[in-house]
Design a protein around this motif. Structure first.
Motif, PDB file in Angstrom:
ATOM      1  N   THR A   1       0.803  -1.224   0.000  1.00 48.92           N
ATOM      2  CA  THR A   1       0.000   0.000   0.000  1.00 48.92           C
ATOM      3  C   THR A   1       0.835   1.272   0.000  1.00 48.92           C
ATOM      4  O   THR A   1       0.352   2.321  -0.400  1.00 48.92           O
ATOM      5  CB  THR A   1      -0.922   0.049   1.229  1.00 48.92           C
ATOM      6  N   GLY A   2       2.072   1.183   0.497  1.00 46.62           N
ATOM      7  CA  GLY A   2       2.886   2.384   0.660  1.00 46.62           C
ATOM      8  C   GLY A   2       2.458   3.230   1.838  1.00 46.62           C
ATOM      9  O   GLY A   2       2.784   4.401   1.912  1.00 46.62           O
ATOM     10  N   LEU A   3       1.697   2.646   2.764  1.00 47.91           N
ATOM     11  CA  LEU A   3       1.186   3.373   3.928  1.00 47.91           C
ATOM     12  C   LEU A   3       1.966   3.017   5.191  1.00 47.91           C
ATOM     13  O   LEU A   3       2.457   1.901   5.326  1.00 47.91           O
ATOM     14  CB  LEU A   3      -0.294   3.058   4.146  1.00 47.91           C
ATOM     15  N   ALA A   4       2.031   3.966   6.109  1.00 46.33           N
ATOM     16  CA  ALA A   4       2.708   3.740   7.390  1.00 46.33           C
ATOM     17  C   ALA A   4       1.870   2.821   8.266  1.00 46.33           C
ATOM     18  O   ALA A   4       0.643   2.906   8.279  1.00 46.33           O
ATOM     19  CB  ALA A   4       2.919   5.067   8.107  1.00 46.33           C
ATOM     20  N   VAL A   5       2.538   1.937   9.001  1.00 46.32           N
ATOM     21  CA  VAL A   5       1.885   1.107  10.011  1.00 46.32           C
ATOM     22  C   VAL A   5       2.734   1.219  11.275  1.00 46.32           C
ATOM     23  O   VAL A   5       3.853   0.728  11.318  1.00 46.32           O
ATOM     24  CB  VAL A   5       1.769  -0.372   9.568  1.00 46.32           C
ATOM     25  N   LEU A   6       2.188   1.884  12.280  1.00 49.57           N
ATOM     26  CA  LEU A   6       2.876   2.073  13.557  1.00 49.57           C
ATOM     27  C   LEU A   6       2.229   1.141  14.565  1.00 49.57           C
ATOM     28  O   LEU A   6       1.008   1.114  14.685  1.00 49.57           O
ATOM     29  CB  LEU A   6       2.736   3.518  14.018  1.00 49.57           C
ATOM     30  N   HIS A   7       3.042   0.363  15.285  1.00 56.71           N
ATOM     31  CA  HIS A   7       2.444  -0.589  16.218  1.00 56.71           C
ATOM     32  C   HIS A   7       3.342  -0.836  17.416  1.00 56.71           C
ATOM     33  O   HIS A   7       4.557  -0.666  17.340  1.00 56.71           O
ATOM     34  CB  HIS A   7       2.111  -1.907  15.514  1.00 56.71           C
ATOM     35  N   PRO A   8       2.734  -1.289  18.520  1.00 56.68           N
ATOM     36  CA  PRO A   8       3.514  -1.679  19.694  1.00 56.68           C
ATOM     37  C   PRO A   8       4.198  -3.008  19.409  1.00 56.68           C
ATOM     38  O   PRO A   8       3.962  -3.629  18.361  1.00 56.68           O
ATOM     39  CB  PRO A   8       2.453  -1.813  20.793  1.00 56.68           C
ATOM     40  N   PRO A   9       5.032  -3.479  20.333  1.00 60.78           N
ATOM     41  CA  PRO A   9       5.681  -4.773  20.122  1.00 60.78           C
ATOM     42  C   PRO A   9       4.639  -5.882  19.893  1.00 60.78           C
ATOM     43  O   PRO A   9       3.590  -5.905  20.516  1.00 60.78           O
ATOM     44  CB  PRO A   9       6.440  -5.011  21.429  1.00 60.78           C
ATOM     45  N   ILE A  10       4.976  -6.772  18.980  1.00 56.94           N
ATOM     46  CA  ILE A  10       4.090  -7.896  18.652  1.00 56.94           C
ATOM     47  C   ILE A  10       4.537  -9.106  19.472  1.00 56.94           C
ATOM     48  O   ILE A  10       5.715  -9.474  19.434  1.00 56.94           O
ATOM     49  CB  ILE A  10       4.143  -8.214  17.145  1.00 56.94           C
ATOM     50  N   PRO A  11       3.600  -9.739  20.186  1.00 58.35           N
ATOM     51  CA  PRO A  11       3.983 -10.916  20.968  1.00 58.35           C
ATOM     52  C   PRO A  11       4.552 -12.024  20.085  1.00 58.35           C
ATOM     53  O   PRO A  11       4.095 -12.219  18.950  1.00 58.35           O
ATOM     54  CB  PRO A  11       2.661 -11.378  21.598  1.00 58.35           C
ATOM     55  N   PRO A  12       5.560 -12.742  20.567  1.00 56.91           N
ATOM     56  CA  PRO A  12       6.124 -13.857  19.787  1.00 56.91           C
ATOM     57  C   PRO A  12       5.033 -14.874  19.426  1.00 56.91           C
ATOM     58  O   PRO A  12       4.158 -15.166  20.233  1.00 56.91           O
ATOM     59  CB  PRO A  12       7.149 -14.478  20.735  1.00 56.91           C
ATOM     60  N   GLY A  13       5.084 -15.352  18.217  1.00 56.18           N
ATOM     61  CA  GLY A  13       4.121 -16.369  17.776  1.00 56.18           C
ATOM     62  C   GLY A  13       2.794 -15.817  17.295  1.00 56.18           C
ATOM     63  O   GLY A  13       1.921 -16.576  16.886  1.00 56.18           O
ATOM     64  N   GLU A  14       2.613 -14.505  17.322  1.00 59.27           N
ATOM     65  CA  GLU A  14       1.348 -13.891  16.870  1.00 59.27           C
ATOM     66  C   GLU A  14       1.222 -14.086  15.364  1.00 59.27           C
ATOM     67  O   GLU A  14       2.111 -13.720  14.600  1.00 59.27           O
ATOM     68  CB  GLU A  14       1.336 -12.415  17.207  1.00 59.27           C
ATOM     69  N   LEU A  15       0.112 -14.671  14.922  1.00 52.26           N
ATOM     70  CA  LEU A  15      -0.102 -14.969  13.501  1.00 52.26           C
ATOM     71  C   LEU A  15      -1.245 -14.149  12.933  1.00 52.26           C
ATOM     72  O   LEU A  15      -2.233 -13.893  13.613  1.00 52.26           O
ATOM     73  CB  LEU A  15      -0.402 -16.453  13.313  1.00 52.26           C
ATOM     74  N   SER A  16      -1.103 -13.782  11.670  1.00 48.32           N
ATOM     75  CA  SER A  16      -2.160 -13.098  10.936  1.00 48.32           C
ATOM     76  C   SER A  16      -2.855 -14.109  10.033  1.00 48.32           C
ATOM     77  O   SER A  16      -2.193 -14.966   9.445  1.00 48.32           O
ATOM     78  CB  SER A  16      -1.565 -11.982  10.084  1.00 48.32           C
ATOM     79  N   PRO A  17      -4.178 -14.000   9.889  1.00 45.07           N
ATOM     80  CA  PRO A  17      -4.882 -14.909   8.983  1.00 45.07           C
ATOM     81  C   PRO A  17      -4.661 -14.580   7.510  1.00 45.07           C
ATOM     82  O   PRO A  17      -5.052 -15.356   6.643  1.00 45.07           O
ATOM     83  CB  PRO A  17      -6.352 -14.723   9.372  1.00 45.07           C
ATOM     84  N   GLY A  18      -4.040 -13.422   7.222  1.00 46.21           N
ATOM     85  CA  GLY A  18      -3.816 -13.029   5.833  1.00 46.21           C
ATOM     86  C   GLY A  18      -5.035 -12.359   5.239  1.00 46.21           C
ATOM     87  O   GLY A  18      -6.084 -12.244   5.877  1.00 46.21           O
TER      88      GLY A  18
END
Length: 123
Positions: free
Chosen positions: A58-75
């Motif tokens: 997308t070319g867009l910024a994504v700002l986020h806190p730390p991601i827990p280990p093993g966290e998965l996205s469904p896509g």
């Protein structure tokens, strides 16, 4: 816009939104985060990798806190707005969209979500 200018805008965005601490800036060109449609083909994978791919597509910024280990996205697959796609990428994770900035840099800020205990309050 140079890469340095893009990153400075993204850092300014993080400071404006009060995202102190470890926020990740993955991209930040000038674009309206909600208007355009994109063709997504992001398979299920670790959440950090999915967010990086989303930012590249997308070319867009994504700002986020730390991601827990093993966290998965469904896509996410198909033609969608950036917000729709990001909502799908975050489904079932410990992050949610906190803000869609109305700044020239565009992008998204994410925050951690507290999940309710499956056992309830015990009352």
């Amino acid at each position: 816009m140079t890469i340095l200018q893009s990153r400075c805008r993204a850092i300014g965005l993080a400071l404006t939104l009060g995202l102190g601490g470890p926020a990740l800036v993955t991209a930040a060109p000038t674009r309206d985060a909600g208007a355009a449609l994109y063709d997504f083909a992001i398979p299920p994978q670790p959440l950090g990798d999915a967010l990086s791919l989303f930012a590249r597509q997308t070319g867009l910024a994504v700002l986020h806190p730390p991601i827990p280990p093993g966290e998965l996205s469904p896509g996410v697959r198909g033609r969608r707005t950036a917000r729709e796609a990001l909502d799908r990428l975050l489904a079932g994770t410990t992050l949610e969209i906190a803000a869609t900035p109305r700044q020239p840099a565009g992008g998204f800020a994410l925050r951690s979500v507290r999940r309710a205990s499956p056992q309830g309050s015990g009352r």
